[in-house]
Design an enzyme around this catalytic site. Sequence first.
Site, PDB file in Angstrom:
ATOM      1  N   GLY A  27       0.815  -1.219   0.000  1.00 37.25           N
ATOM      2  CA  GLY A  27       0.000   0.000   0.000  1.00 37.25           C
ATOM      3  C   GLY A  27       0.844   1.261   0.000  1.00 37.25           C
ATOM      4  O   GLY A  27       0.528   2.243  -0.684  1.00 37.25           O
ATOM      5  N   TYR A 164      -8.539 -17.373   3.700  1.00 41.38           N
ATOM      6  CA  TYR A 164      -7.820 -16.314   2.969  1.00 41.38           C
ATOM      7  C   TYR A 164      -7.936 -16.538   1.457  1.00 41.38           C
ATOM      8  O   TYR A 164      -8.293 -15.617   0.705  1.00 41.38           O
ATOM      9  CB  TYR A 164      -6.338 -16.303   3.392  1.00 41.38           C
ATOM     10  CG  TYR A 164      -5.523 -15.297   2.608  1.00 41.38           C
ATOM     11  CD1 TYR A 164      -5.684 -13.932   2.825  1.00 41.38           C
ATOM     12  CD2 TYR A 164      -4.618 -15.699   1.633  1.00 41.38           C
ATOM     13  CE1 TYR A 164      -4.958 -12.998   2.086  1.00 41.38           C
ATOM     14  CE2 TYR A 164      -3.883 -14.781   0.897  1.00 41.38           C
ATOM     15  CZ  TYR A 164      -4.058 -13.422   1.137  1.00 41.38           C
ATOM     16  OH  TYR A 164      -3.347 -12.501   0.399  1.00 41.38           O
ATOM     17  N   LYS A 168      -9.842 -14.199  -1.452  1.00 38.40           N
ATOM     18  CA  LYS A 168      -9.199 -13.591  -2.615  1.00 38.40           C
ATOM     19  C   LYS A 168      -9.857 -14.071  -3.927  1.00 38.40           C
ATOM     20  O   LYS A 168      -9.879 -13.325  -4.910  1.00 38.40           O
ATOM     21  CB  LYS A 168      -7.695 -13.875  -2.605  1.00 38.40           C
ATOM     22  CG  LYS A 168      -6.964 -13.195  -1.439  1.00 38.40           C
ATOM     23  CD  LYS A 168      -7.136 -11.681  -1.450  1.00 38.40           C
ATOM     24  CE  LYS A 168      -6.308 -10.956  -0.396  1.00 38.40           C
ATOM     25  NZ  LYS A 168      -6.422  -9.502  -0.450  1.00 38.40           N
TER      26      LYS A 168
HETATM   27  N1  LIG Z   1       2.699  -9.978   0.923  1.00 37.39           N
HETATM   28  C1  LIG Z   1       2.230 -11.007   0.290  1.00 37.39           C
HETATM   29  O1  LIG Z   1       2.875 -12.063   0.245  1.00 37.39           O
HETATM   30  C2  LIG Z   1       0.922 -10.909  -0.437  1.00 37.39           C
HETATM   31  C3  LIG Z   1      -0.010  -9.936  -0.098  1.00 37.39           C
HETATM   32  N2  LIG Z   1      -1.185  -9.865  -0.798  1.00 37.39           N
HETATM   33  C4  LIG Z   1      -2.169  -8.837  -0.470  1.00 37.39           C
HETATM   34  O2  LIG Z   1      -1.579  -7.547  -0.563  1.00 37.39           O
HETATM   35  C5  LIG Z   1      -2.302  -6.637   0.252  1.00 37.39           C
HETATM   36  C6  LIG Z   1      -1.333  -5.775   1.027  1.00 37.39           C
HETATM   37  O3  LIG Z   1      -0.676  -6.566   1.995  1.00 37.39           O
HETATM   38  P1  LIG Z   1       0.868  -6.427   2.319  1.00 37.39           P
HETATM   39  O4  LIG Z   1       1.360  -5.086   2.006  1.00 37.39           O
HETATM   40  O5  LIG Z   1       1.558  -7.583   1.733  1.00 37.39           O
HETATM   41  O6  LIG Z   1       0.807  -6.672   3.892  1.00 37.39           O
HETATM   42  P2  LIG Z   1       1.189  -5.732   5.137  1.00 37.39           P
HETATM   43  O7  LIG Z   1       0.770  -6.521   6.328  1.00 37.39           O
HETATM   44  O8  LIG Z   1       2.593  -5.286   5.027  1.00 37.39           O
HETATM   45  O9  LIG Z   1       0.225  -4.463   4.974  1.00 37.39           O
HETATM   46  C7  LIG Z   1      -1.136  -4.541   5.217  1.00 37.39           C
HETATM   47  C8  LIG Z   1      -1.720  -3.143   5.279  1.00 37.39           C
HETATM   48  O10 LIG Z   1      -3.109  -3.238   5.583  1.00 37.39           O
HETATM   49  C9  LIG Z   1      -3.398  -2.476   6.748  1.00 37.39           C
HETATM   50  N3  LIG Z   1      -4.443  -3.120   7.534  1.00 37.39           N
HETATM   51  C10 LIG Z   1      -4.457  -4.372   8.011  1.00 37.39           C
HETATM   52  N4  LIG Z   1      -5.563  -4.594   8.731  1.00 37.39           N
HETATM   53  C11 LIG Z   1      -6.265  -3.444   8.721  1.00 37.39           C
HETATM   54  C12 LIG Z   1      -7.496  -3.024   9.292  1.00 37.39           C
HETATM   55  N5  LIG Z   1      -8.233  -3.848  10.052  1.00 37.39           N
HETATM   56  N6  LIG Z   1      -7.924  -1.767   9.092  1.00 37.39           N
HETATM   57  C13 LIG Z   1      -7.184  -0.901   8.338  1.00 37.39           C
HETATM   58  N7  LIG Z   1      -6.013  -1.246   7.770  1.00 37.39           N
HETATM   59  C14 LIG Z   1      -5.561  -2.503   7.960  1.00 37.39           C
HETATM   60  C15 LIG Z   1      -2.078  -2.417   7.523  1.00 37.39           C
HETATM   61  O11 LIG Z   1      -2.000  -1.269   8.324  1.00 37.39           O
HETATM   62  P3  LIG Z   1      -2.258  -1.239   9.897  1.00 37.39           P
HETATM   63  O12 LIG Z   1      -1.642  -2.462  10.469  1.00 37.39           O
HETATM   64  O13 LIG Z   1      -1.607   0.047  10.286  1.00 37.39           O
HETATM   65  O14 LIG Z   1      -3.726  -1.189  10.055  1.00 37.39           O
HETATM   66  C16 LIG Z   1      -1.087  -2.301   6.369  1.00 37.39           C
HETATM   67  O15 LIG Z   1      -0.987  -0.963   5.955  1.00 37.39           O
HETATM   68  C17 LIG Z   1      -3.255  -7.481   1.100  1.00 37.39           C
HETATM   69  O16 LIG Z   1      -4.550  -7.409   0.560  1.00 37.39           O
HETATM   70  C18 LIG Z   1      -2.701  -8.900   0.952  1.00 37.39           C
HETATM   71  O17 LIG Z   1      -3.683  -9.883   1.095  1.00 37.39           O
HETATM   72  C19 LIG Z   1      -1.454 -10.689  -1.851  1.00 37.39           C
HETATM   73  C20 LIG Z   1      -0.569 -11.645  -2.216  1.00 37.39           C
HETATM   74  C21 LIG Z   1       0.674 -11.866  -1.522  1.00 37.39           C
HETATM   75  N1  LIG Z   2       1.807 -14.661   0.407  1.00 40.45           N
HETATM   76  C1  LIG Z   2       0.546 -15.173  -0.017  1.00 40.45           C
HETATM   77  C2  LIG Z   2      -0.355 -14.066  -0.331  1.00 40.45           C
HETATM   78  O1  LIG Z   2      -1.436 -14.099  -0.797  1.00 40.45           O
HETATM   79  C3  LIG Z   2       0.801 -16.091  -1.164  1.00 40.45           C
HETATM   80  O2  LIG Z   2       1.338 -17.131  -0.849  1.00 40.45           O
HETATM   81  O3  LIG Z   2       0.513 -15.812  -2.318  1.00 40.45           O
END
Ligand SMILES: NC(=O)C1=CN([C@@H]2O[C@H](COP(=O)(O)OP(=O)(O)OC[C@H]3O[C@@H](n4cnc5c(N)ncnc54)[C@H](OP(=O)(O)O)[C@@H]3O)[C@@H](O)[C@H]2O)C=CC1
Ligand SMILES: N[C@@H](C=O)C(=O)O
Length: 270
Positions: A27, A164, A168
């Site tokens: 993000g 999860y 997705k």
């Molecule tokens: N990293 C990976 O391996 C993968 C990630 N994704 C997806 O990418 C997206 C981003 O995740 P990623 O950057 O990797 O993970 P991070 O955990 O690094 O970031 C997650 C973000 O979401 C925010 N967040 C989490 N819960 C809440 C909540 N209840 N309310 C408001 N904000 C929230 C967190 O901020 P805060 O804690 O301050 O609230 C943080 O900014 C997600 O949708 C994830 O499913 C998809 C595939 C693989």
């Molecule tokens: N890291 C997971 C996120 O969705 C994955 O294994 O792809």
Amino acid sequence: MVLNCYENDYEHMNTYALITGASQGLGKYLAVELAKRKYNLLLVARSVQALEAVKKEIVRTHNITLTILVLDLSAIDASTKLRDFCVTESLEISVLVNNAGFGLWGSFERLSMVDQQNMINLNISTLTSLTYHILPFLIKNKRSYILQIASTAAYQPVPSLAVYAASKAYVLSLSRSLHHELKSKGVRVTCLCPGPMETGFSDRAGMQALAHLTEKYNMNPEIVAQKAIKEMFSGKIEVVPGVMNKIQRFGDWLFPKYMTERIAANLYKK
Ligand SMILES: NC(=O)C1=CN([C@@H]2O[C@H](COP(=O)(O)OP(=O)(O)OC[C@H]3O[C@@H](n4cnc5c(N)ncnc54)[C@H](OP(=O)(O)O)[C@@H]3O)[C@@H](O)[C@H]2O)C=CC1
Ligand SMILES: N[C@@H](C=O)C(=O)O
């Protein structure tokens, strides 16, 4: 550096990109990419300090207006609160990025139902209702964009990441339908399906024991964000970044479901 979003078109000047989950990880880099294109930003997450740090970093190098909002997006009324905030502050939104999301690693039966429900609330319910409530803002513009963040987990069931992966799959299906529904209204919907990235995701999911696996394939979230924003502005319906993720998606299409599910079950076994 200023990058054009749509060819030499600056009609979006003074409009905002609303990005959920922008306090870290993917993000944060999506926010940087939109700041480079001169969008004002509304960044939402729960951690005030992390949001303040991202704000400081971005406004140091980009001449934009950046507003932060501290909000727990897994709360039932989160999307209406966020919509009301945009109305009160008179923010013109022309880009919505539904990025906030998390996973939980473990068997369905052993993980807490409260935690899994919160995941459903964030990954599915708030993503859906926020898209709904922000849509009237988007439709007002000649051209607007929605970027939904799914995962390669959208392409197949993943035992030990069951809820999860299902969440997705929902995001991908919803996004593809909305892409067709909203095209004629000038709103382009893109769904990003990344594989493992170097972010806080694994720690929050409790997947530290799988580090040997994810670290091999981890992509840099900055690179993923660059690709995602470029493809969003080109109006692409679905984006899978990285060669390994494209191969996985092809395998999910090619091989019998039972086979890919068994492979995933072994890889992610807890
Ligand atoms: N990293 C990976 O391996 C993968 C990630 N994704 C997806 O990418 C997206 C981003 O995740 P990623 O950057 O990797 O993970 P991070 O955990 O690094 O970031 C997650 C973000 O979401 C925010 N967040 C989490 N819960 C809440 C909540 N209840 N309310 C408001 N904000 C929230 C967190 O901020 P805060 O804690 O301050 O609230 C943080 O900014 C997600 O949708 C994830 O499913 C998809 C595939 C693989
Ligand atoms: N890291 C997971 C996120 O969705 C994955 O294994 O792809």
